[in-house]
Design an enzyme around this catalytic site. Sequence first.
Site, PDB file in Angstrom:
ATOM      1  CE  LYS A   1      -3.578   2.293   2.643  1.00 40.45           C
ATOM      2  NZ  LYS A   1      -4.619   2.421   3.458  1.00 40.45           N
TER       3      LYS A   1
ATOM      4  NE  ARG B   1      -5.731   9.723   3.291  1.00 39.72           N
ATOM      5  CZ  ARG B   1      -4.213   9.732   2.990  1.00 39.72           C
ATOM      6  NH1 ARG B   1      -3.998  11.222   2.929  1.00 39.72           N
ATOM      7  NH2 ARG B   1      -3.530   8.757   2.930  1.00 39.72           N
TER       8      ARG B   1
ATOM      9  CE  LYS C   1      -6.039   2.050  -0.535  1.00 40.16           C
ATOM     10  NZ  LYS C   1      -6.473   2.169   0.771  1.00 40.16           N
TER      11      LYS C   1
ATOM     12  CE1 TYR D   1     -15.064   3.559  -3.305  1.00 39.23           C
ATOM     13  CE2 TYR D   1     -12.804   3.509  -4.534  1.00 39.23           C
ATOM     14  CZ  TYR D   1     -13.635   3.512  -3.437  1.00 39.23           C
ATOM     15  OH  TYR D   1     -12.973   3.624  -2.415  1.00 39.23           O
TER      16      TYR D   1
HETATM   17  C1  PBG Z   1      -7.396   3.620   5.241  1.00 40.61           C
HETATM   18  C2  PBG Z   1      -7.522   3.514   4.048  1.00 40.61           C
HETATM   19  C3  PBG Z   1      -7.604   4.273   2.859  1.00 40.61           C
HETATM   20  C4  PBG Z   1      -8.045   3.770   1.792  1.00 40.61           C
HETATM   21  C5  PBG Z   1      -8.579   2.431   1.999  1.00 40.61           C
HETATM   22  N1  PBG Z   1      -8.450   2.301   3.466  1.00 40.61           N
HETATM   23  C6  PBG Z   1      -6.989   5.719   2.577  1.00 40.61           C
HETATM   24  C7  PBG Z   1      -5.779   5.983   3.467  1.00 40.61           C
HETATM   25  O1  PBG Z   1      -4.823   5.171   3.643  1.00 40.61           O
HETATM   26  O2  PBG Z   1      -5.484   7.105   3.875  1.00 40.61           O
HETATM   27  C8  PBG Z   1      -8.361   4.286   0.339  1.00 40.61           C
HETATM   28  C9  PBG Z   1      -9.206   3.516  -0.561  1.00 40.61           C
HETATM   29  C10 PBG Z   1      -9.368   4.708  -1.785  1.00 40.61           C
HETATM   30  O3  PBG Z   1      -8.957   5.834  -2.017  1.00 40.61           O
HETATM   31  O4  PBG Z   1     -10.153   4.314  -2.591  1.00 40.61           O
HETATM   32  N2  PBG Z   1      -6.972   2.724   6.107  1.00 40.61           N
END
Ligand code: PBG
Length: 333
Positions: A204, A214, A257, A322
């Site tokens: 990630k 967010r 991701k 999405y």
């Molecule tokens: C947080 C989390 C995030 C996403 C999924 N889980 C955001 C982050 O790490 O700040 C992002 C998913 C998306 O942008 O679609 N644990």
Amino acid sequence: MLLLFEVQEIMNIRPRRNRKNTVIRDMIQETHLSVDHLIYPLFLMDGDNHKREIDSLPGNYRWSLDLLMKEISECVNLGIRSFVLFPVIDESLKDNIGTYSYAEDNFYLKAIYSIKSTFPEIMLMSDVALDPYSSDGHDGIVKNGKILNDETLPILAKMSVAQAQAGIDIIGPSDMMDGRIGYIRKALNENGFTDTNIMSYSAKYASAFYGPFRDALDSVPKIGDKKTYQMNPANKREAMIEAELDIKEGADALMVKPAICYLDVIHQLKMSFHLPITAYNVSGECAMLYAAARNGWLDYNLAMPEMLISIKRAGADGILTYFAKDFAKMMNS
Ligand code: PBG
């Protein structure tokens, strides 16, 4: 210059022959994508009769459970069978250690139970990280500006066990703390949840493409950024270290991701490991296309499946996106 018949005589290999009609093109198509491969992210808020659109992610909503049930039913009728659920937590319930994440009366946990009772046949995945519950907007406990790793693990474990108790199929740790997969696996096993899967957010990245997500959760970090735990976008070998650790610690699937900007990472993980590889086509990636389509700059119905198939072609077995509902609608029309 060669004459036309001379060109014809010397050219044996013409790749275009294999593209000359739809039947041939379809017959030799290498990568296939169906709704079976998609996991649809859904946002849950407390209360009744709420359906609040996410401005930066048009067509996606924060749902209260009553309306979310109808939405899931509609998706199931379209053929979607996998979902990932994220909670939108009221600011008043947030604290520094994410206590609400495993609270007895947590509406997210209750919703997991209700959803799985109503739709036992679907696959429901959770999110495990502190940020939706954290007054600091970080995935771990913050102390003196630092994100504490080991102190965060017991909270992640409590959250995971609570979700397993509620009936979740797959735990999705998205926090990037070191050692969390092993720690969570042990806690699940000790509590008898040996059959609960873990899909690790293995690679990630500290990405700018999480913006709309967010916004949806109101979880922008209050101080600093997430670079001490999420990965540097410039690095690929680090993704291998993370994946190797997650496998050793007991993950059932490895996620990359974001997806679109990290297709090479997806590919490398697929080539290197035998576990299923998934990819999260994150909010910012989808928002870019929504925006371009709204302006008439891109054709959504063509660009959307092209984005998805590229993620599949890179090596993802499953895709969190999405676009899932729109893709399912396209397949049904
Ligand atoms: C947080 C989390 C995030 C996403 C999924 N889980 C955001 C982050 O790490 O700040 C992002 C998913 C998306 O942008 O679609 N644990």
